[in-house]
Design an enzyme around this catalytic site. Structure first.
Site, PDB file in Angstrom:
ATOM      1  N   VAL A  61       0.816  -1.223   0.000  1.00  0.00           N
ATOM      2  CA  VAL A  61       0.000   0.000   0.000  1.00  0.00           C
ATOM      3  C   VAL A  61       0.849   1.272   0.000  1.00  0.00           C
ATOM      4  O   VAL A  61       0.405   2.319  -0.462  1.00  0.00           O
ATOM      5  CB  VAL A  61      -0.981   0.049   1.201  1.00  0.00           C
ATOM      6  CG1 VAL A  61      -1.995  -1.082   1.125  1.00  0.00           C
ATOM      7  CG2 VAL A  61      -0.250   0.062   2.537  1.00  0.00           C
ATOM      8  N   SER A 141      -6.311   4.145  15.409  1.00  0.00           N
ATOM      9  CA  SER A 141      -5.841   3.526  16.647  1.00  0.00           C
ATOM     10  C   SER A 141      -6.054   4.478  17.807  1.00  0.00           C
ATOM     11  O   SER A 141      -6.092   5.700  17.631  1.00  0.00           O
ATOM     12  CB  SER A 141      -4.335   3.225  16.531  1.00  0.00           C
ATOM     13  OG  SER A 141      -3.790   2.871  17.783  1.00  0.00           O
ATOM     14  N   TYR A 154       3.843   6.003  14.999  1.00  0.00           N
ATOM     15  CA  TYR A 154       2.529   5.385  14.770  1.00  0.00           C
ATOM     16  C   TYR A 154       1.404   6.365  15.134  1.00  0.00           C
ATOM     17  O   TYR A 154       0.412   6.489  14.412  1.00  0.00           O
ATOM     18  CB  TYR A 154       2.431   4.110  15.615  1.00  0.00           C
ATOM     19  CG  TYR A 154       1.266   3.205  15.309  1.00  0.00           C
ATOM     20  CD1 TYR A 154       1.161   2.546  14.084  1.00  0.00           C
ATOM     21  CD2 TYR A 154       0.284   2.957  16.269  1.00  0.00           C
ATOM     22  CE1 TYR A 154       0.107   1.678  13.825  1.00  0.00           C
ATOM     23  CE2 TYR A 154      -0.770   2.101  16.013  1.00  0.00           C
ATOM     24  CZ  TYR A 154      -0.855   1.457  14.788  1.00  0.00           C
ATOM     25  OH  TYR A 154      -1.906   0.601  14.532  1.00  0.00           O
ATOM     26  N   ALA A 156       1.602   9.606  15.061  1.00  0.00           N
ATOM     27  CA  ALA A 156       1.603  10.647  14.026  1.00  0.00           C
ATOM     28  C   ALA A 156       0.884  10.153  12.772  1.00  0.00           C
ATOM     29  O   ALA A 156       0.053  10.860  12.184  1.00  0.00           O
ATOM     30  CB  ALA A 156       3.040  11.044  13.679  1.00  0.00           C
TER      31      ALA A 156
END
Length: 243
Positions: A61, A141, A154, A156
């Site tokens: 991705v 999250s 993560y 950010a």
């Protein structure tokens, strides 16, 4: 043929989402994976056992050109297919204190979650606008909403997707396209298997980790027509940690 694409669909929450959508929806399920073909095939087996149809589709991705190339080939091979729903679930963690974080650990995490969202959604968005229908669900999250020490990269990346969700939702709402995000807390998967569950449960008011199936139930609702008046929302699913 109406389809839903689930990125990072081979394991954990992504796999649970694919299996749930096989039961709840009539979509042909595109199970994206990057490296673990065996896990993707196992998820596809479960989709078929649940009465659904699907196929696996490999791409990274984070790589814009690869996403474009693989999806264009797939679209050409399936001219009748319409991807009505996207679940942007692919993500990686490279945890560590910010002061010791390497540029690679920063950029690989940001590229997968944030650029992954752009690369995949950007490919389909014009088609959705033309069709005047779409469902986009971004898996973010607790870290992206609250921030988690040791996960500045993560947090950010997921926080950026939170903001992008709210902005894109406003751009496409008139065309009957909803854009929402789901923010899981501690969910029992491979990704959390190294965590100290006994200690962390003390932070969770419901006193347990969540199950991937519980996240999948919420995503399934957001992918369905039942959720048509919900857009631009970040829905926390974390047992009450952050409420």
């Amino acid at each position: 043929m109406k389809c839903v694409l689930v990125t990072g669909g081979s394991r954990g929450i992504g796999s649970a989402i694919c299996q749930k959508l096989a039961i709840d929806s009539n979509y042909h399920i595109l199970i994206n994976y990057q490296s673990n073909k065996a896990a993707a095939e196992k998820t596809l087996e479960a989709v078929v056992q649940n009465g659904g149809t699907g196929e696996i589709i490999a791409f990274n991705v984070a790589d814009f050109e690869e996403v474009k190339s693989v999806l264009t080939k797939w679209q050409e091979a399936n001219p009748e297919a319409i991807v009505e729903a996207i679940v942007n679930n692919a993500g990686i963690t490279k945890d560590g204190l910010f002061m010791w974080m390497s540029p690679e650990d920063w950029s690989s995490v940001v590229n997968t979650s944030l650029n992954g969202f752009f690369n995949v959604t950007n490919f389909f968005i014009q088609k959705m606008l033309r069709n005047k229908y779409g469902r986009i669900v971004n898996i973010v999250s607790l870290s992206g909403v609250k921030g988690t020490a040791g996960q500045t990269n993560y947090s950010a990346a997921k926080g950026a997707v939170v903001a992008a969700t709210k902005a894109l939702a406003q751009e496409v709402a008139k065309r009957n396209i909803t854009v929402n995000a789901v923010a899981p807390g501690f969910i029992r998967t491979d990704m959390t298997s190294d965590l100290d569950e006994k200690e962390l449960i003390k932070l969770v008011p419901v006193n347990r980790f969540g199950e991937a199936e519980e996240v999948a139930d919420l995503v399934s609702f957001l992918v369905s027509k039942k959720s048509s008046y919900i857009t631009g929302e970040i829905i926390n699913i974390n047992g009450g940690i952050y409420s």
